[in-house]
Design a protein around this motif. Sequence first.
Motif, short mmCIF file in Angstrom:
data_model
loop_
_atom_site.label_atom_id
_atom_site.label_comp_id
_atom_site.label_asym_id
_atom_site.label_seq_id
_atom_site.Cartn_x
_atom_site.Cartn_y
_atom_site.Cartn_z
N GLN A 135 0.84 -1.20 0.00
CA GLN A 135 0.00 0.00 0.00
C GLN A 135 0.88 1.25 0.00
OE1 GLN A 135 -2.40 -0.77 3.49
NE2 GLN A 135 -4.03 -1.75 2.28
N ALA A 136 1.95 1.22 0.79
CA ALA A 136 2.87 2.36 0.81
C ALA A 136 3.47 2.55 -0.57
CB ALA A 136 3.96 2.12 1.86
N GLU A 137 3.86 1.44 -1.20
CA GLU A 137 4.42 1.55 -2.56
C GLU A 137 3.41 2.17 -3.51
OE1 GLU A 137 5.74 -2.38 -3.58
OE2 GLU A 137 7.43 -2.26 -2.16
N TYR A 138 2.19 1.72 -3.40
CA TYR A 138 1.13 2.25 -4.25
C TYR A 138 1.00 3.76 -4.08
CZ TYR A 138 -3.62 3.13 -5.97
OH TYR A 138 -4.71 3.64 -6.62
N LEU A 139 1.16 4.20 -2.83
CA LEU A 139 1.05 5.63 -2.55
C LEU A 139 2.30 6.40 -2.97
CD1 LEU A 139 -0.51 5.46 1.04
CD2 LEU A 139 -1.66 6.35 -1.01
N GLY A 140 3.37 5.68 -3.25
CA GLY A 140 4.62 6.35 -3.58
C GLY A 140 5.38 6.81 -2.35
N LEU A 141 5.09 6.18 -1.22
CA LEU A 141 5.76 6.55 0.03
C LEU A 141 6.81 5.50 0.39
CD1 LEU A 141 2.68 7.64 2.17
CD2 LEU A 141 4.30 9.12 0.96
N THR A 142 7.78 5.90 1.19
CA THR A 142 8.85 5.00 1.59
C THR A 142 8.68 4.61 3.04
OG1 THR A 142 10.28 6.25 0.10
CG2 THR A 142 11.36 4.73 1.65
N VAL A 143 8.54 3.33 3.30
CA VAL A 143 8.46 2.85 4.69
C VAL A 143 9.82 3.14 5.34
CG1 VAL A 143 8.25 0.80 6.13
CG2 VAL A 143 6.72 1.11 4.16
N PRO A 144 9.80 3.74 6.52
CA PRO A 144 11.06 4.19 7.13
C PRO A 144 11.84 3.04 7.76
CG PRO A 144 9.25 4.68 8.60
CD PRO A 144 8.65 4.07 7.37
N ASP A 145 12.13 2.03 6.96
CA ASP A 145 12.88 0.85 7.42
C ASP A 145 13.69 0.36 6.24
OD1 ASP A 145 13.82 -1.63 8.12
OD2 ASP A 145 11.86 -2.47 8.65
N GLU A 146 14.98 0.61 6.29
CA GLU A 146 15.84 0.26 5.13
C GLU A 146 15.99 -1.24 4.97
OE1 GLU A 146 19.54 2.30 5.44
OE2 GLU A 146 18.61 4.30 5.44
N THR A 147 15.67 -1.98 6.01
CA THR A 147 15.90 -3.43 5.95
C THR A 147 14.73 -4.17 5.33
OG1 THR A 147 14.89 -3.95 8.07
CG2 THR A 147 17.18 -3.17 8.11
N ILE A 148 13.65 -3.46 5.01
CA ILE A 148 12.48 -4.15 4.48
C ILE A 148 12.78 -4.82 3.15
CG2 ILE A 148 10.32 -3.62 3.28
CD1 ILE A 148 9.17 -2.75 5.67
N LYS A 149 12.41 -6.08 3.07
CA LYS A 149 12.74 -6.85 1.86
C LYS A 149 11.80 -8.05 1.78
CE LYS A 149 16.59 -9.00 -0.32
NZ LYS A 149 17.55 -10.05 0.03
N TRP A 150 11.32 -8.34 0.60
CA TRP A 150 10.45 -9.51 0.42
C TRP A 150 11.25 -10.77 0.65
CZ3 TRP A 150 5.57 -10.72 0.49
CH2 TRP A 150 5.18 -11.99 0.04
N ASN A 151 10.68 -11.68 1.41
CA ASN A 151 11.35 -12.95 1.69
C ASN A 151 10.49 -14.06 1.07
OD1 ASN A 151 12.02 -15.42 2.90
ND2 ASN A 151 12.80 -14.39 4.75
N ASP A 152 10.99 -14.59 -0.05
CA ASP A 152 10.21 -15.56 -0.82
C ASP A 152 9.93 -16.81 0.00
OD1 ASP A 152 8.98 -15.36 -3.20
OD2 ASP A 152 10.77 -15.68 -4.43
N GLU A 153 10.92 -17.20 0.77
CA GLU A 153 10.83 -18.43 1.53
C GLU A 153 9.66 -18.42 2.51
OE1 GLU A 153 14.11 -20.93 4.12
OE2 GLU A 153 14.72 -19.35 2.69
N LYS A 154 9.60 -17.31 3.29
CA LYS A 154 8.50 -17.26 4.26
C LYS A 154 7.23 -16.67 3.67
CE LYS A 154 9.28 -12.87 6.79
NZ LYS A 154 9.72 -12.27 8.05
N GLY A 155 7.33 -16.16 2.45
CA GLY A 155 6.15 -15.58 1.80
C GLY A 155 5.68 -14.32 2.50
N GLY A 156 6.64 -13.56 2.98
CA GLY A 156 6.30 -12.30 3.64
C GLY A 156 7.52 -11.41 3.67
#
Lengths: 311, 311, 252, 252
Positions: free
Chosen positions: A232-253
Amino acid sequence: DPTERAFQERIDAGGKIEPKDWMPAGYRKNLIRQIGQHAHSEIIGQLPEGNWITRAPTLERKAILLAKVQDEAGHGLYLYCAAETLGITRDEMFEALNEGRMKYSSIFNYPTLTWADMGAVGWLVDGAAIMNQVPLQRTSYGPYARAMVRICKEESFHQRQGFDIMMKMCAGSEAQKRMAQDALNRFWYPSLMMFGPSDAESVHSAQSMAWKIKMNTNDELRQKFVDQTVPQAEYLGLTVPDETIKWNDEKGGYDFAEPDWTEFYDVLAGNGPCNHDRLETRKQAWDDGAWVREGMLAHAAKKRTAKVAAE
Amino acid sequence: DPTERAFQERIDAGGKIEPKDWMPAGYRKNLIRQIGQHAHSEIIGQLPEGNWITRAPTLERKAILLAKVQDEAGHGLYLYCAAETLGITRDEMFEALNEGRMKYSSIFNYPTLTWADMGAVGWLVDGAAIMNQVPLQRTSYGPYARAMVRICKEESFHQRQGFDIMMKMCAGSEAQKRMAQDALNRFWYPSLMMFGPSDAESVHSAQSMAWKIKMNTNDELRQKFVDQTVPQAEYLGLTVPDETIKWNDEKGGYDFAEPDWTEFYDVLAGNGPCNHDRLETRKQAWDDGAWVREGMLAHAAKKRTAKVAAE
Amino acid sequence: MDNASLFQCLLRFGDNTLVLGHRISEWCGKAPALEEDIALANTALDLIGQTQMWLGYAAEVEGADRSADDLAMLRDVWDFRNILMVERPNIDFGHTIMRQFLFDAYHHAQLTALSRSSDPRIAEIAAKSVKEATYHLDRSAETVIALGDGTDVSHAKMQNALDLLWPYAGEMFESDDVDAQMAASGIAPDPATLRDAWDLRVRDTLSLATLNIPEDNFAHKGGRTGARHTEHLGHMLTQMQWLQRAYPGAVW
Amino acid sequence: MDNASLFQCLLRFGDNTLVLGHRISEWCGKAPALEEDIALANTALDLIGQTQMWLGYAAEVEGADRSADDLAMLRDVWDFRNILMVERPNIDFGHTIMRQFLFDAYHHAQLTALSRSSDPRIAEIAAKSVKEATYHLDRSAETVIALGDGTDVSHAKMQNALDLLWPYAGEMFESDDVDAQMAASGIAPDPATLRDAWDLRVRDTLSLATLNIPEDNFAHKGGRTGARHTEHLGHMLTQMQWLQRAYPGAVW
């Protein structure tokens, strides 16, 4: 204890406990704490939004915000009623709140500083609340579960309204976009904190889950919230204030950073940015309103006496 | 009565009466009323301007306005001191004000509604006040006359500052010009009322003039004010809200319409636009400040005791 | 009847509901009881909704390409046309509910008359609004009675509120050229004609509330003509209009 | 040392005096005694005068064609750099004078150090201001002592004020990159270095005032970095900036 075993079996079978049913003292106590805290959160939760009602930018926004805080007061009312079925009065709960013996959600100890915060509160705070509340529609205590059904319907509406504010801001002027980003920066971690610390550290978790007062672990819900919110943040064009955020395919989250739990415990201990002001506002309202409540009671008593005399 | 005759002769000869001198009871009483009323006007007079200190448009304007209300509080202080030489305390006068037994200038019962009112108050209200005060520098009561000397110096400075605000407004945008005209419209007649009703109807006039507590008739001063102000309004490009205004060659002054004296008496009776709010603000300040005054007195007493013990 | 007068008339309707709605909304989360929080929010919401209709129509009538929001958010005090009473500060719950009652009794009579307006748009807005006003009036009257006839303390506070607000009631029944034009063309009642119905309702309720109506009928005025508002309105506008003033032209 | 940091540093100085000066000016005509009215107006006046100097210099350093007034009147909350304590509401005279004292003790130490700044303009402004700050500190300390050591009521009120304000004192001594740069180039002291002098003065005065310093040293922050102000600042700005926002570009 066969009574206690029968109680647990009924819950395991998906049955509802009703006010007149037998229940363990701990079940009752935990429920009062939990429902009361939830009710108080609705009441205190009016204040950060009330802070912007008088500054709403358009008549329509003012009306929407008024309707929202009215709903919140209504939710408070349902929840106090649900708690009252467990043998505590609303006034007792108010006094416990005012004296700091009962808590409310720590999120409401954060200030609302720009109009974008009205968006962020709806989007993130109501969003996080819903994560918690939707499963609680299936909670074992009947009055609580039924209150949750009514509440969830309105909350998801509020969340959409919050997101709508964010969309308008993000499609607006540079200043509005900056406001929106600033609001996300300030509310991101406090929203994550709303689910409470990791269950390993949570006091009430295991028994509450067995009793179906708590339906999911804190970490499960937090993960779900992050997974829902990041796109949703991406859709809005906003940056979540957490540089470590990354999709993890293994856990699906998403992988994400933990909030600063020291801050969380500071807020719980009364050192949040607004703890003092929020509680002081409520105490003041309660004290200032004493003559009104007493006047109304006195008048009602006079009317009853007059009616009895007339009969 | 020879004492009374000697007293009057001294005044007639331009002498000053000092606190320890004998004086008629009526002289003392009238002076207390008049000086007290004047002092109260300085105090209440802070409120209409204080209303705009927090909304002053620039840092410089805020500083000028702060300095002005500070001066007014200072004038209040001089005047209360002058009145105290006549055997009344400041606290007694405050209480008389709060209870409505002593008056303040009716002009301060009018609201300040736009920034232009800060100009109009300086230009018109201070202008009218000066008309009254300049001759009072020659009043017969020494402490009062000396207070007036200090006050007049600052007041004429205030008036120039007010006129300067009006000039800026009148040289500004259409909205600013409209604001300036609106301020003149609202303050014109109330300013004329500041001199009091025609002397024919004024209760205290004849004796006060003999005692040189009052130096000119109300009508004389009003005429002088109109004669001074009408050309200033023209210079500003503003229209005095009186269609009958016209230069009268014969009397060497302007003809002008009388203010609505019903309104004047309404305001005196407590029905001005702001009577209630002004007095309530002062009462609240006085009541809220009681613990501070008591605390300070208590501490001063402790210090005195400690000093005596140490000696 | 000219458009300028109709515009003024509509501003008077819309500014009353706007300003009172704003005042009531200041109570958010601070009422004496949860039920009152809900009721006050509800009243504010109704009044703001009515404001959208009145000022929306006013903007159309003016034809100067302004919206209801422009009228609410971009006029300075002198262009407001609400009566002084609704801009008075809340002070306490007693003042708030007494002001509400004095206004509701007027508003109900006014909207009832307006629902028969010769201007179909006005009739329609009034017909919608009068249902809300009926509910507001029932509730504020009931509360005034309960608190007037409650404890000694609540009685004293309500009497105090009545004494303070009474001089602000008379302005509701003032008439001027605009009103004369509206009355002549059947658009809106002459406010003076609403006084009897109001008097009846007010005297009845205040008597049940065991409150004494002040004898002095002095009336403050200057709000509905814009000649002289109170100092309170300007402070209200600093809040109400902040965002629109600080970020002109932004879409929210 | 870059200009952006110097600009931030000057905003911190100027916003403290601007916001506190504004708060103090809210007392106009409402102080507990005439002498206090005069003293408070005088303090506000000094602080606004200092603001003109700090923000005037800040505007020059920024070089973006903004004036001191533009900085005061046209920034929104997030761009303010004052500490949270000075934006706290006045509450009562006790809170007002306790806040003033806690700030004055800091301000005096800060300005004393700044009068030796390697930046001659800063040194000059500080040298002028420190005389005023000395007077403010003497007066607020004296008043805190009198009220702390006055009646039971005044003592309790002052202790209450101290307890509430104490968590807002720590922010005065926070440091960040901007402060490190300023300290390295001798422009301004690292705030942490001011703590000892402050502690000494505060402990001494509060002891004479018979008041207990809270043991918890938790410190609210977010004001001087702009990360998170209190809700109070936004409300202050609605008033402070009203005219400039409502009539952009006008000359007053």
